[in-house]
Design a protein around this motif. Structure first.
Motif, PDB file in Angstrom:
ATOM      1  N   LEU A   1     -10.588  -4.453   9.966  1.00  0.00           N
ATOM      2  CA  LEU A   1      -8.610  -3.787  10.986  1.00  0.00           C
ATOM      3  C   LEU A   1      -8.158  -3.473   9.686  1.00  0.00           C
ATOM      4  O   LEU A   1      -7.131  -2.477   9.606  1.00  0.00           O
ATOM      5  CB  LEU A   1      -8.731  -4.810  12.098  1.00  0.00           C
ATOM      6  N   ALA A   2      -8.021  -5.287   8.936  1.00  0.00           N
ATOM      7  CA  ALA A   2      -7.121  -5.088   8.107  1.00  0.00           C
ATOM      8  C   ALA A   2      -6.972  -3.937   7.053  1.00  0.00           C
ATOM      9  O   ALA A   2      -6.405  -3.295   6.683  1.00  0.00           O
ATOM     10  CB  ALA A   2      -6.809  -6.404   7.439  1.00  0.00           C
TER      11      ALA A   2
ATOM     12  N   PRO B   1       0.417  -1.184   0.090  1.00  0.00           N
ATOM     13  CA  PRO B   1       0.067  -0.211   0.016  1.00  0.00           C
ATOM     14  C   PRO B   1       0.938   0.809   0.182  1.00  0.00           C
ATOM     15  O   PRO B   1       0.474   2.114  -0.037  1.00  0.00           O
ATOM     16  CB  PRO B   1      -0.845   0.087   1.330  1.00  0.00           C
ATOM     17  N   ARG B   2       1.863   0.862   0.558  1.00  0.00           N
ATOM     18  CA  ARG B   2       3.075   2.645   0.681  1.00  0.00           C
ATOM     19  C   ARG B   2       2.857   2.446  -1.215  1.00  0.00           C
ATOM     20  O   ARG B   2       3.563   3.517  -1.285  1.00  0.00           O
ATOM     21  CB  ARG B   2       4.059   1.799   1.207  1.00  0.00           C
TER      22      ARG B   2
ATOM     23  N   LYS C   1      -5.994  -0.956   8.316  1.00  0.00           N
ATOM     24  CA  LYS C   1      -4.523  -0.045   8.126  1.00  0.00           C
ATOM     25  C   LYS C   1      -4.410  -0.302   6.872  1.00  0.00           C
ATOM     26  O   LYS C   1      -3.077   0.788   6.467  1.00  0.00           O
ATOM     27  CB  LYS C   1      -4.074  -1.644   8.946  1.00  0.00           C
ATOM     28  N   THR C   2      -4.914  -1.267   5.841  1.00  0.00           N
ATOM     29  CA  THR C   2      -4.093  -0.727   4.104  1.00  0.00           C
ATOM     30  C   THR C   2      -4.313   0.810   4.098  1.00  0.00           C
ATOM     31  O   THR C   2      -3.942   1.636   3.627  1.00  0.00           O
ATOM     32  CB  THR C   2      -5.093  -2.085   3.653  1.00  0.00           C
TER      33      THR C   2
ATOM     34  N   HIS D   1     -13.091 -10.009  10.904  1.00  0.00           N
ATOM     35  CA  HIS D   1     -11.876 -10.489   9.939  1.00  0.00           C
ATOM     36  C   HIS D   1     -10.862  -9.419   9.592  1.00  0.00           C
ATOM     37  O   HIS D   1      -9.313  -9.073   9.882  1.00  0.00           O
ATOM     38  CB  HIS D   1     -11.628 -12.008  10.061  1.00  0.00           C
TER      39      HIS D   1
ATOM     40  N   ASP E   1      -4.518   2.835   5.613  1.00  0.00           N
ATOM     41  CA  ASP E   1      -3.894   3.968   6.747  1.00  0.00           C
ATOM     42  C   ASP E   1      -2.621   4.612   6.116  1.00  0.00           C
ATOM     43  O   ASP E   1      -1.906   5.071   6.349  1.00  0.00           O
ATOM     44  CB  ASP E   1      -4.150   4.037   7.932  1.00  0.00           C
ATOM     45  N   ALA E   2      -2.180   3.332   5.714  1.00  0.00           N
ATOM     46  CA  ALA E   2      -0.638   2.587   5.177  1.00  0.00           C
ATOM     47  C   ALA E   2      -0.935   3.578   4.077  1.00  0.00           C
ATOM     48  O   ALA E   2       0.372   3.413   3.657  1.00  0.00           O
ATOM     49  CB  ALA E   2      -0.636   1.194   5.227  1.00  0.00           C
TER      50      ALA E   2
END
Lengths: 716, 251
Positions: free
Chosen positions: B166-167, B148-149, B170-171, B163, B173-174
């Motif tokens: 959150l992933a 994702p960066r 987070k992705t 499940h 946010d990343a």
């Protein structure tokens, strides 16, 4: 008594005084005594060496006449003085570092005995270098080798340490015995002369066979001390278990004694007349370098990694000495001079950065309680000062410009390329292969130290202790800073260092290397007799004259000229490079600042594939980093993979399988183990011959041996 | 040895000419129904009743369709109350207020991070087709990136199970800004038959802001390609007469 002799005496007195004080003082003072007495002794040694190197004075003392034969003499010529310089560079910071370091042992061990031997070691080392004849050399060597055994066993309650020190003792004793045989044979052939100068004169006309035999005996005898393969297996075991200050000494200067022995006896006293001996040294050196760095790359124990890397560096030094011997045999004095000078350059570089790295490893060990790189990580934030100093050492040992390792490795590889001047194809092929090996070594060294720095200092902390580590004591930081400064100065000032080393190596190099490598761009703007005016002008045109009249040197460029068939000039200047590097970094920084001036910075947590929590164990590990090397060079490591499924339930359902991979040491596998197996076999055969407990049989055997000796004596 | 090379050189260009030209009905997707006017309200009711996922709703004699619930079962494609059928694949729409198309630098070069937030894999299979020579999204400047960066666009499939919630967050946010989100498939848009439920959030937009939606179960590759083109401002979104509602409808 002149000033050099006075300072030399001071070294001995201070060392002995330190030993006496340590014996009497309470254990808590150990580190302080080492820091005060030891450091002043090492300083005195450096001063004595500097005075002798400056060429003003030398040490010439006749001690006393032996009842049997010869005189015990102390003679410090410039070669010995240069080795003394390396000794001082290693000993001074190691003693200073002890101040903060010895505290860690106080809770469990009494370091006073360690202290006594550690103090006396400097005196013994200085005496080895000062010895002017074979007998006193062997005596001093004996004392030095014996004294070095005891400090290794400071932590004597651990089996590993005891085993390692026994191995150290055994292998070094074997080395001493071998070299004693060689040296005494030399004395016998020289008609009883024991002085080094007399030996050199009277050994000129011995037969080639005797030359070869003496060379082999002396070389392999001293190569035990230098840690060259195939006699290096004590080194990676003894260096890691010793306290860090002792490890630093062992790697930084005790190994140099092997090189000293080889240079003194195989190159100065008995200079080679055929290329063979030189090629043997070169091949052994190149193989040591390659195998050393391969094992260093895969080892995760920081001190063990450094120990393997010492084998690598000593291999490079030996390869240079070997090249010098080959060039001497082929009557190429300039190239021989260059090779010897480069060997000494690399030796003093190694003393500087290896001592630095061992001290750093010891400090990390003290602060985190582990040397395993898989358990470290993230130390950059916890101990930035140590990290910066370690980085200097790592860059230097990885031979990256503008640090000192670069200069000597560059010159090594350039010198190897000059094999095209030989007429013998065999020598050319050997040089080419060794050159390839050394080039691979240089590349792997970068991998090895990228791993060492990245896995210890970057990333997340892999253990609880590493996450709470603090900067080491001030004594550690100061001693490392001294060495880092030495690395930088040796790196950016080769045009000062090379003439100095050349002066020191006068018996081998005359004044040839300095003239060839460091052209006087500053003092003779329009050329001198070694270089044509046009050549000098061209170089001055591209900036080789920058700094004239400001910087006191012959020039700032190191040249390596190709031969007749390859008329290319390789030039390098670390001093200018520093300027250019600084300029590039500064302008890049400016551009980046300008380009990103409108950017906002968002800080987010590291990307871990969207996992709930990033555990340190999930990140890149030291084992993983070096695994490609482990896979590619699998045949060298010869790993023994052990599989353990003892957690099986009811013998059928294996709940967990643990796999462990032990990389065997190739020298043990191919040399030491077959050797010990053969000796054991022979011993068993002999044991079968005599019946246990039968006195008559023993008496008969003694009688038989006596008879054989008598017969042999009669026949000879 | 070079047979494969000669064979490849001998065959003509196989890649779809879709972005400028029209391409229809390749692959297995049957297309989708569109809002249809019937003769009587009874017929419209019949049309609504035959839909197993309640995608069709009747208003008088108009059978309206919520495309984000349609699973292309083709129950309404034949019989007396058959719906009209759309023959192109321009299905993607901007997702209402707050949705934006990419800025100019990303128009011809867009890096995509794909997150499977609990899909049945049908959508993933269709997205995989994009990288193959027939659809060849690279020629249009779209690239899949593993981290994702490096990504500009987050492509999400699936109903966002607990499940993966959150992933997914987070992705997102990343990813460095500016960033956009493409919700692919009915699950990601409305949860369809899966959500909202005890195990799935139901919509991507309940976790992260969505810019473009590509309905379909699964949307065919051309529709996903259309979604990317809509996102980069290189194609018009689906015409309103086709898509009357794309909404979160609780089951």
């Amino acid at each position: 008594m002149n000033i050099a002799e006075f300072f030399f005496l001071l070294v001995l007195l201070l060392s002995v005084a330190g030993a006496v004080i340590s014996a009497l003082a309470p254990a808590q003072w150990t580190g302080r005594i080492l820091a005060i007495c030891g450091t002043s002794a090492a300083t005195a040694l450096l001063i004595a060496a500097a005075i002798i190197l400056a060429g003003h004075e030398s040490i010439r003392v006749d001690l006393w006449r032996l009842p049997v034969r010869g005189m015990l003499r102390l003679r410090v010529d410039s070669v010995s003085a240069f080795f003394m310089l390396a000794l001082g560079i290693s000993f001074l910071p190691a003693y200073w570092f002890s101040d903060g370091y010895m505290r860690r042992y106080l809770a469990h061990y009494d370091p006073r005995s360690f202290n006594i031997f550690f103090h006396l070691l400097l005196a013994a080392c200085a005496l080895v270098l000062a010895a002017g004849d074979v007998i006193s050399f062997l005596l001093a060597w004996r004392i030095m080798s014996g004294l070095a055994t005891f400090p290794i066993t400071l932590e004597h309650r651990q089996d590993e340490n005891r085993r390692a020190s026994y191995l150290f003792l055994a292998m070094n004793e074997a080395g001493i015995i071998i070299s004693t045989v060689g040296l005494l044979w030399m004395v016998a052939l020289a008609g009883g002369h024991t002085g080094f100068n007399a030996l050199h004169g009277s050994l000129r006309h011995i037969s080639p066979a005797a030359r070869w035999a003496i060379f082999l005996i002396v070389f392999f005898g001293f190569s035990v001390k230098a840690g060259l393969i195939p006699l290096s297996s004590w080194l990676p075991q003894a260096h890691p278990v010793a306290p860090a200050n002792m490890s630093a000494i062992m790697s930084g200067c005790l190994l140099n004694f092997g090189i000293y022995g080889i240079v003194r006896f195989d190159a100065i006293i008995l200079p080679p007349i055929s290329a063979g001996p030189g090629l043997v040294v070169l091949v052994v050196g190149a193989l040591s370098a390659l195998i050393g760095i391969l094992y260093a790359t895969i080892d995760n124990d920081m001190k063990k990694m450094l120990a393997h890397s010492s084998i690598e560096n000593l291999g490079i030094i030996a390869a240079n000495v070997g090249m010098g011997m080959v060039f001497t045999a082929y009557h190429l004095p300039v190239l021989a001079a260059i090779a010897y000078v480069v060997a000494m350059y690399h030796m003093i570089n190694h003393s500087a950065y290896k001592t630095l790295l061992f001290i750093a490893a010891g400090a990390i060990d003290q602060q985190t309680g582990t040397r395993d790189m898989n358990q470290l990580g993230g130390l950059l934030k916890r101990m930035p000062m140590l990290a910066a100093l370690f980085l200097v050492g790592a860059l230097a040992i990885a031979a990256l410009p503008p640090l000192n390792g670069f200069v000597s490795e560059w010159l090594t590889l350039q010198t190897i390329l000059r094999s095209e001047e030989f007429t013998s194809h065999f020598s050319r092929v050997v040089f080419a292969l060794c050159g390839a090996g050394l080039a691979l070594t240089a590349a792997l060294a970068v991998t090895c130290f990228v791993k060492a720095f990245a896995m210890s200092f970057l990333g997340p902390a892999h253990s609880e202790k590493a996450s709470r580590a603090l900067e080491p004591a001030k004594s550690a930081r100061i001693s490392m800073a001294i060495l880092a400064l030495a690395c930088i100065l040796l790196g950016i000032g080769p045009t000062w260092v090379i003439p100095t080393i050349n002066r020191a190596m006068k018996p081998l190099a005359a004044n040839l290397a300095a003239n060839a490598l460091v052209p006087p761009f500053f003092s003779h703007p329009h050329g001198n007799k070694d270089f044509s005016p046009g050549f000098m002008h061209d170089f001055a045109h591209i900036g080789a004259g920058i700094g004239r009249n400001i910087i006191p040197a012959r020039g700032l460029v190191v040249l390596h000229q190709g031969g007749k068939s390859n008329p290319v000039v390789y030039a390098m200047s670390t001093f200018y490079m520093v300027g250019v590097l600084a300029l590039i970094i500064f302008t890049t920084w400016l551009f980046v600042r300008w380009g990103t001036r409108r950017r906002t910075i968002t800080i987010s947590e590291p990307w871990a594939g969207g996992l709930r929590r990033l555990a340190p164990d999930m990140t890149y590990s030291a084992t993983g980093f070096s695994n490609p090397v482990r896979v590619i060079f699998r045949s060298i490591f010869g790993p023994a993979i052990r599989e353990d499924s003892s957690t099986a339930v009811a013998g059928h359902f294996r709940t967990a399988i643990s796999k462990q991979r032990d990389d065997g040491y190739i020298v043990d596998r191919l040399f030491l183990r077959p050797l010990t197996a053969t000796v054991n076999y022979a011993a068993k055969l002999l044991a079968k011959i005599h019946k246990p407990g039968m006195v008559n049989a023993y008496a008969a055997w003694v009688l038989a041996v006596l008879l054989v000796i008598l017969v042999i004596n009669r026949l000879l | 040895m070079f047979g494969w090379f000669l064979r490849g050189a001998g065959s003509r260009v196989k890649t779809t000419r879709y972005p400028p030209e029209f391409d229809s009905n390749v692959g297995i997707s049957p297309g989708r129904p569109i809002a249809t006017q019937f003769a009587s309200s009874q017929e419209a009711d019949n049309a609504a009743v035959q839909c197993p996922t309640q995608a069709i709703t009747a208003h008088d004699n108009m059978a309206d369709i919520n495309v984000s619930r349609c699973v292309h079962c083709m129950a309404c494609s034949h019989g007396e109350a058959a719906m009209k059928w759309q023959n192109d694949y321009d299905w993607a729409t901007l997702s209402g207020a707050g949705a934006s198309t990419t800025t100019r630098p990303f128009k011809k070069s867009l890096h995509i991070r794909l997150v499977d937030s609990g899909s049945c894999d049908a959508v993933i299979q269709e997205i995989k087709q994009l990288a193959k020579p027939y659809y060849n999204m690279h020629k249009l400047g779209f690239f899949i990136t593993p981290t994702p960066r490096h990504a500009d666009v987050l492509m999400v499939a699936g109903p966002v199970t607990s499940h993966m919630r959150l992933a997914l967050k987070k992705t997102y946010d990343a990813m460095p800004g500016p960033k956009w989100v493409l919700a692919v498939g009915n699950c990601a848009i409305s949860g369809c038959v899966f959500a909202p439920s005890f195990m799935a959030a139901g919509t991507v937009s309940s976790v992260i802001p969505v810019d473009v939606q590509v309905p379909g179960c699964p949307p065919p590759p051309l529709a996903i390609l259309h979604g990317l083109l809509v996102l980069t401002g290189r194609a018009q979104e689906a015409p309103p007469h086709v898509t009357t509602t794309i909404a979160e409808v609780p089951l």
